[in-house]
Design a protein around this motif. Structure first.
Motif, PDB file in Angstrom:
ATOM      1  N   GLU A  75       0.670  -1.243  -0.204  1.00 34.95           N
ATOM      2  CA  GLU A  75      -0.138   0.684  -0.025  1.00 34.95           C
ATOM      3  C   GLU A  75       0.894   1.424  -0.099  1.00 34.95           C
ATOM      4  O   GLU A  75       0.581   2.143  -0.832  1.00 34.95           O
ATOM      5  CB  GLU A  75      -1.484  -0.196   1.148  1.00 34.95           C
TER       6      GLU A  75
ATOM      7  N   SER B  95       2.172   1.973  -3.371  1.00 39.02           N
ATOM      8  CA  SER B  95       1.526   2.437  -4.429  1.00 39.02           C
ATOM      9  C   SER B  95       0.981   3.972  -4.299  1.00 39.02           C
ATOM     10  O   SER B  95       0.335   4.311  -5.267  1.00 39.02           O
ATOM     11  CB  SER B  95       0.367   1.589  -4.023  1.00 39.02           C
ATOM     12  N   ASP B  96       1.113   4.379  -2.876  1.00 39.19           N
ATOM     13  CA  ASP B  96       1.172   5.763  -2.611  1.00 39.19           C
ATOM     14  C   ASP B  96       2.229   6.265  -2.082  1.00 39.19           C
ATOM     15  O   ASP B  96       2.651   6.266  -1.172  1.00 39.19           O
ATOM     16  CB  ASP B  96      -0.124   5.763  -1.493  1.00 39.19           C
TER      17      ASP B  96
ATOM     18  N   ALA C  34       2.419   9.078   0.784  1.00 38.92           N
ATOM     19  CA  ALA C  34       2.659   8.789   1.700  1.00 38.92           C
ATOM     20  C   ALA C  34       3.726   8.445   2.281  1.00 38.92           C
ATOM     21  O   ALA C  34       3.391   7.971   3.589  1.00 38.92           O
ATOM     22  CB  ALA C  34       1.500   8.066   2.403  1.00 38.92           C
TER      23      ALA C  34
END
Length: 315
Positions: free
Chosen positions: A278, A281-282, A285
């Motif tokens: 996650e 994919s970001d 962040a």
């Protein structure tokens, strides 16, 4: 007789003047082992992993602690090389002096300019981390604005004077170590009370399968956390007890930093609510991943405390 005596006296005075000149040209040997370790930690920053935690977690597939173990071993080769060279060439020039002594004037010249580039890039990275930390505190202000502010404040502090900058540096180091201890204790307390978000071994094995290439790729980023520890060697002419003390300080400082980095990476990875996939994919962040993790697991008070400490410490 008087002419001969005068000549002898003239030589003696010249020699004395030359000796006095050489003595004045030398640096005062006033630093001990503890001083070298403190300076080493000042250059490294005990909470260096905070700024790159999210990137390392995403790149390594969650094996952040293993990344820092490998990075420490890799950096140990550099530290051992410095420890050997400081005995051969106990000079303040560090890598410049070593390359010049071992390879000649040309390679020494190139090494000196590369070291200069290194000391230009270290503050640039530190300012960026400071901007990220302050952006985590006040998201409405761009991290680039905070980064520029850190440059201005640090420049003014250095213009204030060396003594003032040294006092501030030691105060910042004490603060950063205190905040780091608070994080370690708080993280352990939360893990004992609520358990881990990931498996207990995943900071070493990854949360979605182990990948050696992913770990090695993350190591290339993790070594940024160690930038500056080699500057200990630049105090070779200011330390009491000879070059062996510098060599011991280099190795000790690296081992201590490695232990702190592995501990931070391990605990933060266990508390991280997002998976490494996650985070991967970001990318947006990743910069604030450590702060977000602390906020969600321990509380906003520690999030703010770590952000302030990192912002001040990086700058």
């Amino acid at each position: 007789m008087s002419g001969t005596g005068g000549g002898s006296g003239g030589v003696t005075e010249a020699e004395g003047a030359d000796g006095a000149h050489q003595e004045k040209g030398r640096l005062r040997r006033t630093l001990g082992f503890r001083d070298l370790v403190v300076y080493g930690l000042l250059f490294i920053a005990p909470m260096a992993p905070v700024g790159v935690f999210g990137t390392l977690d995403a790149k390594s597939g969650g094996a952040v602690a293993l990344v820092y173990v490998v990075a420490t071993v890799v950096m140990a080769f550099t530290a051992f090389s410095y420890a050997q060279m400081v005995r051969v060439a106990p000079l303040a020039g560090s890598v410049f002096a070593y390359a010049r002594r071992g390879l000649g004037e040309g390679p020494g010249f190139i090494a000196g300019w590369m070291a200069m580039l290194d000391y230009l890039l270290i503050p640039a990275v530190a300012y960026l981390f400071s901007g990220i930390a302050l952006n985590a505190l006040v998201p409405s202000v761009s991290r680039w604005v905070w980064t520029a502010l850190a440059v201005v404040v640090t420049t003014l502090l250095n213009l204030w004077g060396v003594r003032a900058a040294a006092r501030v540096g030691f105060a910042v180091l004490a603060m950063e170590i205190t905040v780091l201890l608070v994080f370690l204790v708080s993280a352990v307390a939360v893990l004992v009370r609520d358990g881990a978000q990931r498996g207990w071994l995943t900071p070493f094995t990854g949360d979605s399968g182990f990948s050696a290439s992913a770990v090695l790729g993350a190591v290339s980023v993790a070594v940024l956390s160690y930038l500056g520890f080699d500057a200990i060697a630049s105090f070779a002419e200011e330390v009491t007890g000879g070059p062996s003390k510098v060599a011991r300080a280099l190795l000790f400082c690296l081992a201590l930093a490695g232990l702190l980095f592995v501990a931070q990476g391990y605990l933060a990875a266990l508390l991280e609510p997002l998976t490494s996939a996650e985070l991967a994919s970001d990318p947006a962040a990743q910069g604030s991943a450590f702060y977000d993790t602390v906020d969600s697991s321990v509380g906003t008070w520690l999030h703010d405390l770590v952000a302030v400490s990192k912002a001040i410490g990086a700058a």
